[in-house]
Enzyme design. Structure first.
Site, PDB file in Angstrom:
ATOM      1  N   CYS A 113      34.720  24.061  73.604  1.00 57.64           N
ATOM      2  CA  CYS A 113      35.449  25.251  73.150  1.00 57.64           C
ATOM      3  C   CYS A 113      35.310  26.406  74.138  1.00 57.64           C
ATOM      4  CB  CYS A 113      34.962  25.677  71.774  1.00 57.64           C
ATOM      5  SG  CYS A 113      35.274  24.424  70.525  1.00 57.64           S
ATOM      6  N   HIS A 252      33.979  33.211  70.078  1.00 59.16           N
ATOM      7  CA  HIS A 252      34.681  31.987  69.699  1.00 59.16           C
ATOM      8  C   HIS A 252      34.691  31.894  68.168  1.00 59.16           C
ATOM      9  CE1 HIS A 252      35.953  27.954  69.279  1.00 59.16           C
ATOM     10  NE2 HIS A 252      34.763  27.443  69.048  1.00 59.16           N
ATOM     11  N   ASN A 282      39.392  27.018  63.662  1.00 61.23           N
ATOM     12  CA  ASN A 282      38.828  26.889  65.009  1.00 61.23           C
ATOM     13  C   ASN A 282      39.800  26.104  65.890  1.00 61.23           C
ATOM     14  OD1 ASN A 282      37.426  26.234  67.313  1.00 61.23           O
ATOM     15  ND2 ASN A 282      35.648  25.353  66.273  1.00 61.23           N
TER      16      ASN A 282
HETATM   17  C1  LIG Z   1      29.884  22.297  59.413  1.00 57.83           C
HETATM   18  C2  LIG Z   1      29.376  23.482  58.651  1.00 57.83           C
HETATM   19  C3  LIG Z   1      30.524  24.326  58.146  1.00 57.83           C
HETATM   20  C4  LIG Z   1      28.568  22.996  57.453  1.00 57.83           C
HETATM   21  O1  LIG Z   1      28.129  24.100  56.692  1.00 57.83           O
HETATM   22  P1  LIG Z   1      26.661  24.184  56.108  1.00 57.83           P
HETATM   23  O2  LIG Z   1      26.608  25.340  55.212  1.00 57.83           O
HETATM   24  O3  LIG Z   1      25.729  24.154  57.272  1.00 57.83           O
HETATM   25  O4  LIG Z   1      26.572  22.886  55.277  1.00 57.83           O
HETATM   26  P2  LIG Z   1      25.538  21.695  55.450  1.00 57.83           P
HETATM   27  O5  LIG Z   1      25.834  20.928  56.699  1.00 57.83           O
HETATM   28  O6  LIG Z   1      24.153  22.235  55.301  1.00 57.83           O
HETATM   29  O7  LIG Z   1      25.923  20.813  54.228  1.00 57.83           O
HETATM   30  C5  LIG Z   1      25.726  21.287  52.921  1.00 57.83           C
HETATM   31  C6  LIG Z   1      26.468  20.387  51.978  1.00 57.83           C
HETATM   32  O8  LIG Z   1      27.856  20.709  52.040  1.00 57.83           O
HETATM   33  C7  LIG Z   1      28.605  19.508  52.110  1.00 57.83           C
HETATM   34  N1  LIG Z   1      29.862  19.762  52.797  1.00 57.83           N
HETATM   35  C8  LIG Z   1      30.136  19.719  54.116  1.00 57.83           C
HETATM   36  N2  LIG Z   1      31.415  20.015  54.332  1.00 57.83           N
HETATM   37  C9  LIG Z   1      31.971  20.263  53.123  1.00 57.83           C
HETATM   38  C10 LIG Z   1      33.256  20.613  52.698  1.00 57.83           C
HETATM   39  N3  LIG Z   1      34.286  20.788  53.541  1.00 57.83           N
HETATM   40  N4  LIG Z   1      33.455  20.809  51.375  1.00 57.83           N
HETATM   41  C11 LIG Z   1      32.458  20.659  50.497  1.00 57.83           C
HETATM   42  N5  LIG Z   1      31.216  20.302  50.841  1.00 57.83           N
HETATM   43  C12 LIG Z   1      30.974  20.116  52.143  1.00 57.83           C
HETATM   44  C13 LIG Z   1      27.707  18.554  52.843  1.00 57.83           C
HETATM   45  O9  LIG Z   1      28.080  17.241  52.560  1.00 57.83           O
HETATM   46  C14 LIG Z   1      26.355  18.908  52.272  1.00 57.83           C
HETATM   47  O10 LIG Z   1      26.203  18.253  51.044  1.00 57.83           O
HETATM   48  P3  LIG Z   1      24.760  17.673  50.584  1.00 57.83           P
HETATM   49  O11 LIG Z   1      23.852  18.852  50.619  1.00 57.83           O
HETATM   50  O12 LIG Z   1      25.055  17.136  49.242  1.00 57.83           O
HETATM   51  O13 LIG Z   1      24.423  16.649  51.620  1.00 57.83           O
HETATM   52  C15 LIG Z   1      28.436  24.354  59.527  1.00 57.83           C
HETATM   53  O14 LIG Z   1      27.279  23.644  59.837  1.00 57.83           O
HETATM   54  C16 LIG Z   1      29.092  24.758  60.813  1.00 57.83           C
HETATM   55  O15 LIG Z   1      29.993  25.571  60.838  1.00 57.83           O
HETATM   56  N6  LIG Z   1      28.581  24.258  61.936  1.00 57.83           N
HETATM   57  C17 LIG Z   1      29.096  24.589  63.250  1.00 57.83           C
HETATM   58  C18 LIG Z   1      30.404  23.904  63.469  1.00 57.83           C
HETATM   59  C19 LIG Z   1      31.037  24.331  64.753  1.00 57.83           C
HETATM   60  O16 LIG Z   1      30.884  25.454  65.140  1.00 57.83           O
HETATM   61  N7  LIG Z   1      31.752  23.425  65.385  1.00 57.83           N
HETATM   62  C20 LIG Z   1      32.508  23.665  66.550  1.00 57.83           C
HETATM   63  C21 LIG Z   1      31.691  24.163  67.653  1.00 57.83           C
HETATM   64  S1  LIG Z   1      32.699  24.738  68.901  1.00 57.83           S
END
Ligand SMILES: CC(C)(COP(=O)(O)OP(=O)(O)OC[C@H]1O[C@@H](n2cnc3c(N)ncnc32)[C@H](O)[C@@H]1OP(=O)(O)O)[C@@H](O)C(=O)NCCC(=O)NCCS
Length: 325
Positions: A113, A252, A282
């Site tokens: 990104c 970003h 994103n």
């Molecule tokens: C992916 C992201 C949104 C997940 O959010 P989070 O608050 O960290 O959530 P977690 O990974 O801790 O997961 C928590 C729970 O939510 C669930 N979950 C994930 N995506 C979900 C969605 N779209 N809807 C509902 N539940 C979801 C997971 O399965 C997990 O469930 P569990 O606890 O029963 O296993 C976050 O980690 C993120 O933004 N990461 C960076 C991504 C990024 O920047 N990518 C591009 C880089 S350039």
């Protein structure tokens, strides 16, 4: 010599996909997506559009804004993670589509990104050395096609789009300095596994769904928050810039929580932070130039404003650029 942006343009596809649309086929909800990511809707490219199509529209708009013709461009760099094909480079296709075939060099730059920031910094060098006069730097993606529609952890996050800038000599302001960084030892956190020389497409790839992005969201989250403040601070120290002198902070757009945590760690108030993720999700290498173009077209960006842009992504990479508008 001062080098800055002579023209800006962007293109966001028309098709709006809301969080509610995902509720129909994923175990997710508008509430979860909105509160955990800040995204309300994003744009998906039309089936007939590939990355070069989005990039071409943004590029034409940037050329028009710069009041330049295609033949005035000496080099085209496209920062992308979702090229039309592995080769030829998407930049070559854009060159043809804007009507500059055979008139300049063109290549793609892959830096996750952070692609547009890397592309802009690269373009800057060609102009500073006196080799070229005008470099077209584009961040463009149809990244949603690389996401697994059955994976709620990635599919809801991304959108498509393109942003372009023409770099050239300016009389006032311009790009002040930059920082580029990468840590290849943690690259496994964000990977598009198949279709390259490590794992060419095969029956096995199809079974494993290796043609979709795999992401370790938590690790990417931690890296991103850390990098936003670390690399920005490094750049501000290097240029003797005070935080309070920054007029616009363009991070970003990966998750509004990353943006908020990064801005807080850095000590930049949210009024100065450009947030477009709510509407566009994103769009990977496109988020920074699109966000810059939006505040420019809305008339918010004023001559003399100090702009800090920072990005992070697969690699893992990060990069920051300080610019006086
Ligand atoms: C992916 C992201 C949104 C997940 O959010 P989070 O608050 O960290 O959530 P977690 O990974 O801790 O997961 C928590 C729970 O939510 C669930 N979950 C994930 N995506 C979900 C969605 N779209 N809807 C509902 N539940 C979801 C997971 O399965 C997990 O469930 P569990 O606890 O029963 O296993 C976050 O980690 C993120 O933004 N990461 C960076 C991504 C990024 O920047 N990518 C591009 C880089 S350039």
């Amino acid at each position: 010599m001062r080098v800055g942006i002579l023209g800006l343009g962007s293109y966001i596809p028309e098709k709006i996909v809301t969080n509610y649309d995902f509720e129909k086929f994923l175990d997710t909800s508008d509430e979860w997506i909105r509160t955990r990511t800040g995204i309300i809707e994003r744009r998906f490219a039309d089936e007939t559009q590939a990355t070069s199509d989005l990039a071409t529209i943004a590029a034409k708009r940037a050329l028009e804004d710069a009041n330049l013709r295609p033949e005035d461009i000496d080099l085209i760099i496209v920062g992308t993670n979702s090229p039309d094909t592995l080769y030829p480079a998407t930049a070559c296709l854009v060159q043809d589509k804007i009507g500059a075939s055979g008139k300049c060099g063109a290549f793609d730059l892959q830096a996750g990104c952070t692609g547009w920031v890397y592309a802009a910094v690269t373009g800057l060098q060609f102009i500073k050395t006196g080799a070229y006069k005008h470099v077209l730097v584009i961040g463009a993606e149809v990244i949603t096609r690389l996401m697994d529609p059955t994976d709620k952890g990635t599919y809801v996050l991304f959108g498509d789009g393109a942003g372009a800038a023409v770099l050239g000599e300016v009389e006032e302001g311009g790009i002040i300095d930059f920082e580029l960084y990468a840590d290849g030892s943690i690259s496994e956190h964000l990977v598009y596994p198949a279709g390259g020389s490590r794992k060419p497409f095969s029956e096995e790839v199809l079974k494993e769904r290796g043609y979709y992005t795999k992401m370790n969201g938590n690790e990417v989250f931690k890296f991103s928050v850390r990098e936003i403040s670390r690399i920005s601070k490094k750049l501000l120290d290097k240029t003797n810039t005070r935080l309070e002198d920054i007029d616009w902070f363009i991070p970003h757009q990966a998750n509004v929580r990353i943006i908020q945590a990064g801005a807080e760690k850095l000590g930049i108030p949210m009024e100065k932070v450009v947030v477009t993720i709510d509407k566009f999700g994103n769009s990977s290498a496109a988020t920074v130039p699109v966000s810059l173009d939006i505040i420019y077209k809305e008339g918010k960006l004023k001559k003399g404003d100090l702009v800090l842009m920072v990005s992070f992504g697969a690699g893992m990479t990060s990069g920051a650029m300080l610019m006086r508008w």
